[in-house]
Write a protein that holds these residues in place. Structure first.
Motif, PDB file in Angstrom:
ATOM      1  N   MET A 134      25.778  16.213 -22.092  1.00  0.00           N
ATOM      2  CA  MET A 134      25.215  16.621 -23.374  1.00  0.00           C
ATOM      3  C   MET A 134      25.663  18.051 -23.692  1.00  0.00           C
ATOM      4  N   PRO A 135      26.167  18.314 -24.916  1.00  0.00           N
ATOM      5  CA  PRO A 135      26.576  19.689 -25.267  1.00  0.00           C
ATOM      6  C   PRO A 135      25.429  20.678 -25.050  1.00  0.00           C
ATOM      7  N   ALA A 136      25.787  21.822 -24.495  1.00  0.00           N
ATOM      8  CA  ALA A 136      24.763  22.803 -24.117  1.00  0.00           C
ATOM      9  C   ALA A 136      23.970  23.296 -25.324  1.00  0.00           C
ATOM     10  N   PHE A 137      24.606  23.310 -26.508  1.00  0.00           N
ATOM     11  CA  PHE A 137      23.908  23.778 -27.701  1.00  0.00           C
ATOM     12  C   PHE A 137      22.684  22.916 -28.002  1.00  0.00           C
ATOM     13  N   VAL A 138      22.748  21.645 -27.648  1.00  0.00           N
ATOM     14  CA  VAL A 138      21.648  20.736 -27.963  1.00  0.00           C
ATOM     15  C   VAL A 138      20.390  21.128 -27.192  1.00  0.00           C
ATOM     16  N   TYR A 139      20.562  21.652 -25.970  1.00  0.00           N
ATOM     17  CA  TYR A 139      19.409  22.043 -25.173  1.00  0.00           C
ATOM     18  C   TYR A 139      18.638  23.197 -25.821  1.00  0.00           C
ATOM     19  N   VAL A 144      13.990  26.365 -27.867  1.00  0.00           N
ATOM     20  CA  VAL A 144      13.471  27.325 -28.845  1.00  0.00           C
ATOM     21  C   VAL A 144      12.159  26.825 -29.429  1.00  0.00           C
ATOM     22  N   THR A 145      12.059  25.511 -29.650  1.00  0.00           N
ATOM     23  CA  THR A 145      10.823  24.938 -30.190  1.00  0.00           C
ATOM     24  C   THR A 145       9.654  25.185 -29.256  1.00  0.00           C
ATOM     25  N   PHE A 146       9.868  24.995 -27.958  1.00  0.00           N
ATOM     26  CA  PHE A 146       8.782  25.131 -26.985  1.00  0.00           C
ATOM     27  C   PHE A 146       8.491  26.586 -26.618  1.00  0.00           C
ATOM     28  N   PHE A 147       9.534  27.423 -26.536  1.00  0.00           N
ATOM     29  CA  PHE A 147       9.360  28.764 -25.979  1.00  0.00           C
ATOM     30  C   PHE A 147       9.694  29.897 -26.941  1.00  0.00           C
ATOM     31  N   GLY A 148      10.151  29.582 -28.153  1.00  0.00           N
ATOM     32  CA  GLY A 148      10.497  30.631 -29.102  1.00  0.00           C
ATOM     33  C   GLY A 148      11.828  31.282 -28.760  1.00  0.00           C
ATOM     34  N   LEU A 149      12.174  32.334 -29.500  1.00  0.00           N
ATOM     35  CA  LEU A 149      13.417  33.045 -29.254  1.00  0.00           C
ATOM     36  C   LEU A 149      13.253  34.015 -28.086  1.00  0.00           C
ATOM     37  N   GLY A 150      14.356  34.317 -27.429  1.00  0.00           N
ATOM     38  CA  GLY A 150      14.315  35.265 -26.331  1.00  0.00           C
ATOM     39  C   GLY A 150      14.996  34.738 -25.090  1.00  0.00           C
ATOM     40  N   VAL A 151      14.664  35.348 -23.973  1.00  0.00           N
ATOM     41  CA  VAL A 151      15.345  35.040 -22.717  1.00  0.00           C
ATOM     42  C   VAL A 151      14.872  33.719 -22.116  1.00  0.00           C
ATOM     43  N   VAL A 152      13.626  33.327 -22.363  1.00  0.00           N
ATOM     44  CA  VAL A 152      13.064  32.135 -21.707  1.00  0.00           C
ATOM     45  C   VAL A 152      13.815  30.859 -22.093  1.00  0.00           C
ATOM     46  N   PRO A 153      14.025  30.558 -23.380  1.00  0.00           N
ATOM     47  CA  PRO A 153      14.790  29.340 -23.691  1.00  0.00           C
ATOM     48  C   PRO A 153      16.211  29.382 -23.152  1.00  0.00           C
ATOM     49  N   GLY A 154      16.787  30.594 -23.046  1.00  0.00           N
ATOM     50  CA  GLY A 154      18.111  30.707 -22.436  1.00  0.00           C
ATOM     51  C   GLY A 154      18.101  30.301 -20.981  1.00  0.00           C
ATOM     52  N   VAL A 155      17.059  30.714 -20.251  1.00  0.00           N
ATOM     53  CA  VAL A 155      16.928  30.334 -18.842  1.00  0.00           C
ATOM     54  C   VAL A 155      16.707  28.833 -18.719  1.00  0.00           C
ATOM     55  N   ILE A 156      15.833  28.272 -19.557  1.00  0.00           N
ATOM     56  CA  ILE A 156      15.555  26.832 -19.506  1.00  0.00           C
ATOM     57  C   ILE A 156      16.824  26.032 -19.765  1.00  0.00           C
ATOM     58  N   ALA A 157      17.568  26.402 -20.808  1.00  0.00           N
ATOM     59  CA  ALA A 157      18.811  25.694 -21.117  1.00  0.00           C
ATOM     60  C   ALA A 157      19.821  25.836 -19.983  1.00  0.00           C
ATOM     61  N   SER A 158      19.873  27.019 -19.373  1.00  0.00           N
ATOM     62  CA  SER A 158      20.803  27.240 -18.260  1.00  0.00           C
ATOM     63  C   SER A 158      20.439  26.379 -17.061  1.00  0.00           C
ATOM     64  N   ILE A 160      18.793  23.472 -17.063  1.00  0.00           N
ATOM     65  CA  ILE A 160      19.117  22.068 -17.362  1.00  0.00           C
ATOM     66  C   ILE A 160      20.612  21.820 -17.194  1.00  0.00           C
ATOM     67  N   PHE A 161      21.417  22.776 -17.633  1.00  0.00           N
ATOM     68  CA  PHE A 161      22.871  22.624 -17.582  1.00  0.00           C
ATOM     69  C   PHE A 161      23.425  22.824 -16.172  1.00  0.00           C
ATOM     70  N   ALA A 162      22.751  23.680 -15.360  1.00  0.00           N
ATOM     71  CA  ALA A 162      23.331  24.109 -14.088  1.00  0.00           C
ATOM     72  C   ALA A 162      22.772  23.406 -12.862  1.00  0.00           C
ATOM     73  N   VAL A 163      21.614  22.737 -12.962  1.00  0.00           N
ATOM     74  CA  VAL A 163      20.981  22.180 -11.762  1.00  0.00           C
ATOM     75  C   VAL A 163      21.671  20.930 -11.200  1.00  0.00           C
ATOM     76  N   PRO A 164      22.367  20.097 -11.993  1.00  0.00           N
ATOM     77  CA  PRO A 164      22.940  18.871 -11.415  1.00  0.00           C
ATOM     78  C   PRO A 164      23.844  19.058 -10.197  1.00  0.00           C
ATOM     79  N   MET A 222      26.608  29.930 -19.415  1.00  0.00           N
ATOM     80  CA  MET A 222      25.648  29.798 -20.507  1.00  0.00           C
ATOM     81  C   MET A 222      25.258  31.145 -21.105  1.00  0.00           C
ATOM     82  N   VAL A 223      25.818  32.232 -20.598  1.00  0.00           N
ATOM     83  CA  VAL A 223      25.403  33.569 -21.019  1.00  0.00           C
ATOM     84  C   VAL A 223      25.610  33.785 -22.516  1.00  0.00           C
ATOM     85  N   VAL A 224      26.804  33.469 -23.001  1.00  0.00           N
ATOM     86  CA  VAL A 224      27.117  33.706 -24.411  1.00  0.00           C
ATOM     87  C   VAL A 224      26.307  32.775 -25.295  1.00  0.00           C
ATOM     88  N   ILE A 225      26.170  31.514 -24.877  1.00  0.00           N
ATOM     89  CA  ILE A 225      25.393  30.555 -25.667  1.00  0.00           C
ATOM     90  C   ILE A 225      23.936  30.991 -25.752  1.00  0.00           C
TER      91      ILE A 225
END
Length: 280
Positions: A134-139, A144-158, A160-164, A222-225
């Motif tokens: 799944m494209p990382a942008f989709v995460y 953002v819906t659950f955690f708002g803007l900031g570092v937290v949604p970036g960590v969550i998306a990272s 999801i993308f990095a744990v497999p 995922m840093v830039v995204i």
């Protein structure tokens, strides 16, 4: 006759809205914990003066890896400091370390469960395929819906993308342990937990470390995204340079990410080799 479109988007929207309404308190707790971890790492990395921190990281590279990596660390981090990106680079490192730590805490136990139960492996495999393709942008949208803007949604998306990779390679490493060693442990009356912690996991450490290496690299990618949704760090400088078409500034910020990526990759690879030498 045309087949009516499945209202998949409406279904997803309703699920997301339902989760937001019912689990808002849980999301607030997650947000507080993740922000606390990021702030801790950021405070830790920014506590010493930049030049002292450069020397400390170079010493770590020398101790765990090699002289050449220590020299690269010294010169590369000094260049980052000289260009004026030290604080943002440490913020990025804090973001990556938080994402990697959460991914390891989640990934290693899930990999162990997959190795011990084929049903769990068959259940998780398509989920991991989905997470990786799944494209990382989709995460970013539900994050953002659950955690708002900031570092937290970036960590969550990272995460999801990095744990497999951690899950997959932990599972693979345990499954590749020679069966005769497991049988020998059983012959001496080892319990399942004793076999896991005294035979399987020690022999699977190189594979697990390889998965952790890939997880760290994916988190860094995922840093830039993540900067697009308010996560601070060097990614924000890259994103700002792109939007303002500042080629030089973009090159400088990108170079800082490259130096950090090489440092983390080489250091984690040397840790894998070190474990393999001890095993040999």
């Amino acid at each position: 006759m045309t087949i009516p479109k499945l209202p998949l988007d409406e279904w997803i929207e309703s699920i997301v809205n339902g989760l937001e309404d019912r689990l808002s308190v849980l999301f607030d707790i997650f947000s507080t914990v993740i922000e606390g971890i990021v702030d801790f790492f950021s405070f830790l990395f920014l506590l010493p003066p930049s030049l002292l921190m450069v020397v400390i990281l170079a010493a770590v590279a020398y101790w765990f890896a090699s002289t050449s990596l220590a020299v690269f660390t010294l010169l590369g981090l000094f260049l980052i400091d000289n260009l004026g990106y030290w604080e943002h680079t440490m913020d990025t490192l804090a973001l990556v370390m938080t994402s990697a730590t959460i991914s390891i805490i989640l990934g290693v136990p899930l990999g162990i469960l997959c190795a011990r139960d084929n049903k769990i492996q068959n259940l998780l495999t398509p989920v991991l395929d989905f997470m990786q393709t799944m494209p990382a942008f989709v995460y970013l949208i539900p994050a953002v819906t659950f955690f708002g803007l900031g570092v937290v949604p970036g960590v969550i998306a990272s995460v999801i993308f990095a744990v497999p990779p951690t899950i997959r390679l932990t599972n693979l490493g345990i499954r590749q342990v020679p069966h005769d060693l497991i049988e020998a442990g059983e012959a001496f009356g080892s319990t399942p937990n004793q076999k896991l912690f005294k035979i399987q996991l020690p022999l699977a450490v190189p594979s697990i470390m390889a998965g952790i290496n890939q997880t760290i690299m994916l988190a860094l990618s995922m840093v830039v995204i993540s900067s697009m949704i308010g996560a601070q760090g060097i990614g924000a400088d890259v994103y700002r340079a792109v939007t303002q078409i500042k080629t030089g500034q973009g090159f400088e910020a990108g170079l800082c990410i490259v130096i950090l990526a090489i440092l983390l990759d080489r250091l984690s690879q040397h840790l894998v080799k070190r474990k393999q030498k001890r095993r040999g």
